[in-house]
Design a protein around this motif. Structure first.
Motif, PDB file in Angstrom:
ATOM      1  N   ALA A  15     -75.488  54.283  33.871  1.00 55.86           N
ATOM      2  CA  ALA A  15     -76.388  53.768  32.837  1.00 55.86           C
ATOM      3  C   ALA A  15     -77.387  54.842  32.412  1.00 55.86           C
ATOM      4  O   ALA A  15     -77.775  54.948  31.237  1.00 55.86           O
ATOM      5  N   ARG A  16     -77.870  55.664  33.389  1.00 52.38           N
ATOM      6  CA  ARG A  16     -78.815  56.728  33.047  1.00 52.38           C
ATOM      7  C   ARG A  16     -78.159  57.765  32.143  1.00 52.38           C
ATOM      8  O   ARG A  16     -78.752  58.200  31.140  1.00 52.38           O
ATOM      9  N   GLU A  17     -76.938  58.174  32.490  1.00 52.64           N
ATOM     10  CA  GLU A  17     -76.249  59.179  31.677  1.00 52.64           C
ATOM     11  C   GLU A  17     -75.922  58.625  30.305  1.00 52.64           C
ATOM     12  O   GLU A  17     -75.960  59.347  29.301  1.00 52.64           O
ATOM     13  N   ALA A  24     -85.127  63.852  36.070  1.00 47.24           N
ATOM     14  CA  ALA A  24     -86.541  64.149  35.877  1.00 47.24           C
ATOM     15  C   ALA A  24     -87.185  63.196  34.877  1.00 47.24           C
ATOM     16  O   ALA A  24     -88.348  62.792  35.042  1.00 47.24           O
ATOM     17  N   ASP A  25     -86.387  62.798  33.806  1.00 49.01           N
ATOM     18  CA  ASP A  25     -86.934  61.853  32.837  1.00 49.01           C
ATOM     19  C   ASP A  25     -87.225  60.515  33.485  1.00 49.01           C
ATOM     20  O   ASP A  25     -88.274  59.897  33.253  1.00 49.01           O
ATOM     21  N   VAL A  26     -86.289  60.042  34.336  1.00 49.87           N
ATOM     22  CA  VAL A  26     -86.477  58.754  35.006  1.00 49.87           C
ATOM     23  C   VAL A  26     -87.667  58.836  35.962  1.00 49.87           C
ATOM     24  O   VAL A  26     -88.496  57.913  36.041  1.00 49.87           O
ATOM     25  N   LEU A  62     -83.674  49.455  37.777  1.00 54.03           N
ATOM     26  CA  LEU A  62     -82.766  48.555  37.050  1.00 54.03           C
ATOM     27  C   LEU A  62     -83.413  48.066  35.761  1.00 54.03           C
ATOM     28  O   LEU A  62     -82.767  47.960  34.712  1.00 54.03           O
ATOM     29  N   ARG A  63     -84.736  47.781  35.824  1.00 55.45           N
ATOM     30  CA  ARG A  63     -85.430  47.278  34.636  1.00 55.45           C
ATOM     31  C   ARG A  63     -85.509  48.356  33.565  1.00 55.45           C
ATOM     32  O   ARG A  63     -85.406  48.071  32.365  1.00 55.45           O
ATOM     33  N   LEU A  64     -85.714  49.626  33.970  1.00 56.13           N
ATOM     34  CA  LEU A  64     -85.789  50.717  33.009  1.00 56.13           C
ATOM     35  C   LEU A  64     -84.478  50.895  32.257  1.00 56.13           C
ATOM     36  O   LEU A  64     -84.468  51.134  31.035  1.00 56.13           O
TER      37      LEU A  64
END
Length: 273
Positions: A15-17, A24-26, A62-64
């Protein structure tokens, strides 16, 4: 054996990718350390501490990313409460503890005594050594009278003793019948004390004729040829009479002490320093 993966870490990474975010952004958005984000994606729960921290960090991640927060409850290791590790301690008997306390109090008492006792002894010695010297001289109530130096041991001046004898030998004569006679011979120097004072009279050869405390109402008579130097304390209360005239001591007086010399013909002069 390590616990089987629940797949939540892979879903977080995917999901992040997909959202185009780096680790670093997260970490910056969630205000987490990079190692925490990496541990969540690797499902390395042991690096994250207690379960309450793991669950809260996982839900925030998970919320992000817009994933269901219920995925945090499906991770067994994340919800497992680990018992704190207990460190054994050395057993100390009750008597040993009481002895340690008693020794600590004894040390405190000894240190206090070492500080207080010397101070008390020094203060006691100082207070006990104070002597009231001026009270024994009888001049403590007169601040204008300077204290003389101690009189050296020696015989009593003859002049003073003869004066006392001459006074006792004179019979009492009524004032209206007494002849008008000069109170002081021309060859005699009289010191008349109207108040308590002290005197020091030296001869022409430097020897000391008299050095004493004198009470109010007393007189001293000296031959002019015998006197060389005179020092008077509380000079304002002393009359210096020569040939029936009271001499002016203002030129010889400093503070309450007058110092002057007497010439062979009875002339008073200041002592040259």
């Amino acid at each position: 054996m390590p616990a089987p993966s629940s797949g939540v870490g892979e879903r977080l990474r995917a999901a992040r990718e997909q959202a185009g975010l780096s680790v670093a952004d997260v970490a910056g958005r969630l205000r987490m350390q990079l190692r925490v984000v990496e541990a969540l994606e690797a499902e390395n729960w042991s690096r994250l501490g207690a379960q309450v921290f793991v669950r809260g960090q996982l839900r925030s991640y998970l919320r992000l990313l817009g994933l269901p927060e219920a995925l945090s409850d499906s991770v067994p290791d994340a919800t497992l409460a680990q018992a704190p590790e207990l460190t054994p301690r050395t057993y100390t008997p009750p008597m040993q503890r009481m002895l340690d306390k008693a020794m600590g109090r004894a040390v405190y008492v000894v240190i206090t005594a070492l500080i207080v006792v010397p101070v008390w002894v020094a203060t006691r010695t100082h207070v006990g050594s104070v002597d009231d010297v001026t009270a024994s001289l009888g001049l403590a109530n007169d601040p204008t009278v300077a204290q003389p130096e101690s009189r050296p041991a020696g015989p009593t001046p003859v002049t003073a003793s003869l004066t006392g004898l001459s006074k006792r030998a004179q019979p009492a004569v009524p004032a209206d019948e007494a002849p008008a006679v000069d109170s002081t011979a021309s060859g005699e120097l009289m010191l008349r004390f109207n108040g308590d004072s002290w005197m020091e009279v030296n001869g022409r050869d430097g020897r000391q004729i008299e050095h004493a405390l004198v009470r109010a109402g007393q007189e001293r008579r000296f031959g002019i040829g015998d006197v060389g130097r005179v020092v008077l304390g509380n000079a304002g209360a002393v009359d210096v009479v020569r040939g029936g005239d009271v001499q002016d001591l203002s030129g010889f007086q400093r503070a309450s002490v007058a110092r002057f010399t007497v010439s062979s013909d009875g002339v008073l002069a200041p002592i040259s320093e």
